[in-house]
Scaffold this active site. Structure first.
Site, PDB file in Angstrom:
ATOM      1  N   SER A  36       0.799  -1.228   0.000  1.00  0.00           N
ATOM      2  CA  SER A  36       0.000   0.000   0.000  1.00  0.00           C
ATOM      3  C   SER A  36       0.830   1.276   0.000  1.00  0.00           C
ATOM      4  O   SER A  36       0.305   2.357  -0.283  1.00  0.00           O
ATOM      5  CB  SER A  36      -0.931   0.016   1.218  1.00  0.00           C
ATOM      6  N   ASP A 326      -2.876   7.949   8.220  1.00  0.00           N
ATOM      7  CA  ASP A 326      -3.804   7.036   8.883  1.00  0.00           C
ATOM      8  C   ASP A 326      -3.022   6.132   9.835  1.00  0.00           C
ATOM      9  O   ASP A 326      -1.894   6.460  10.222  1.00  0.00           O
ATOM     10  CB  ASP A 326      -4.645   6.252   7.869  1.00  0.00           C
ATOM     11  N   HIS A 329       0.053   4.643   7.298  1.00  0.00           N
ATOM     12  CA  HIS A 329       0.662   5.219   6.095  1.00  0.00           C
ATOM     13  C   HIS A 329       1.085   6.669   6.284  1.00  0.00           C
ATOM     14  O   HIS A 329       0.386   7.434   6.943  1.00  0.00           O
ATOM     15  CB  HIS A 329      -0.327   5.123   4.922  1.00  0.00           C
TER      16      HIS A 329
END
Length: 361
Positions: A36, A326, A329
């Site tokens: 991600s 978040d 990340h």
């Protein structure tokens, strides 16, 4: 809703390409593999995946101000590397193969196979429902490799690939999975596990080499014990056991890369010490323009880390102040600092060379 969202992704990518860098193009293409931290939308095409950044507040600072599948308030590391190289962001492989894609984009321009939730190891990700593990990402590259041979011929393709950059950013989810699984911890000591991570990564790197890749940018894992969701579990402090094994994996990764290069003389690589770069920010936030390095910008509860970033979550007004967007990340501001270090960094962050040197090697 899903179909409309998928159709809009193709439109978004057409817009993204219009924001191309004014810099001269430095390499023919970038091929991206990972998780991600560099996923630019592949997971939006996985119907069973819950690891999708396809809702607000993701993308709030992106040029389109809309979610694109990036786990960031804006651009992520894949976008910023492309900027440095004078390229448009390599599009998601699944967007190019989607029935909604009418552009017939060439794989010669670069492709991203990265998938949120992905790890080095195979297998369905129980936490996220569906992701594309590294082995499958390389399988997709093999398909792309065959298509590119048909497009330009083997000799021209090899010339193209030998000058292109292959970026790999992966390993964090494997370590998160280990520390969150009593079953994995019973079956493997931490040392056995990180050793197997490095060995398995080497197998996939060799597959890429055997199919034309020559220049590699490979990132180690960051300070995983300091992400907001782990600080929440440890009274706002970093979980030192997780950080220790993050560093041990990185040590094994560096050793593996040296060994791998000695076995294949034409490999050129740059290793980026993500851990050192993030740790420097954590130790001296004001030096990098940050006021918050423990909590997330977007989330719920203490440290905004009790739930992931959702449309009804709290959102900080100034994302530039935060290291994390978040639970896991970085913000675009943090990613820019990391990519600057990756591209131009000294030997304290990059070895044996940085990306700028890799381009010209």
């Amino acid at each position: 809703m899903v179909n409309r969202g998928l159709i809009s992704i193709s439109i978004l990518y057409a817009l993204i390409f219009s924001f191309g860098s004014s810099k001269a193009q430095m390499v023919p293409a970038v091929y991206v593999f990972g998780d991600s931290l560099v996923d630019v939308g592949n997971n939006n095409y996985l119907p069973l995946s819950v690891a999708k950044a396809n809702h607000r507040h993701y993308g709030i600072d992106f040029p389109t101000h809309k979610p694109t599948g990036r786990f960031s308030n804006g651009k992520n590391a894949a976008d910023l590397v492309a900027e440095k190289l004078g390229l448009a962001t390599s599009p998601p492989y699944l967007s190019l193969k989607s029935k909604t894609n009418k552009n017939n984009a060439s794989f010669m321009d670069g492709v991203s196979f990265a998938s949120s939730g992905a790890g080095i190891f195979d297998g369905r990700d129980e936490r996220y429902g569906q992701s594309i593990p590294l082995t499958k990402q390389v399988d997709y590259y093999s398909i792309v490799h065959e298509e590119m041979i048909r497009e330009v011929g083997a000799a021209d393709l090899q010339n193209h690939l030998s000058k292109s950059i292959f970026v790999l950013v992966i390993g964090s989810n494997d370590l998160f999975g280990y520390f969150e699984s009593s079953d994995l911890r019973k079956k493997n000591t931490p040392q056995q596990y990180v050793d197997s991570m490095a060995f398995s990564l080497k197998v996939q790197l060799q597959r890429l080499y055997d199919q034309g890749a020559r220049k590699f940018e490979i990132a180690g894992v960051g300070t995983l014990g300091c992400v907001p969701v782990y600080r929440l579990k440890n009274k706002t402090e970093c979980v030192e056991e997780v950080n220790y094994w993050s560093k041990k994996y990185n040590e094994g990764l560096r050793s593996m890369l040296k060994e791998w290069q000695s076995e294949n003389g034409s490999i050129i690589y740059s290793y980026f010490d993500t851990y050192a770069a993030i740790n420097d920010i954590i130790q001296s936030p004001p030096s990098y323009g940050f006021t918050e390095v423990k909590g997330a910008c977007c989330g719920v509860g203490e440290l905004n880390a009790r739930a992931t970033c959702l449309p009804l979550s709290n959102l900080c007004p100034n994302r530039q102040d935060h290291l994390f967007f978040d639970q896991f990340h970085p913000t675009e501001a943090a990613s820019r600092i990391l990519v600057d270090r990756l591209f131009n960094g000294s030997s304290s962050y990059t070895s044996p060379i940085n990306m700028r040197q890799l381009i010209h090697a």
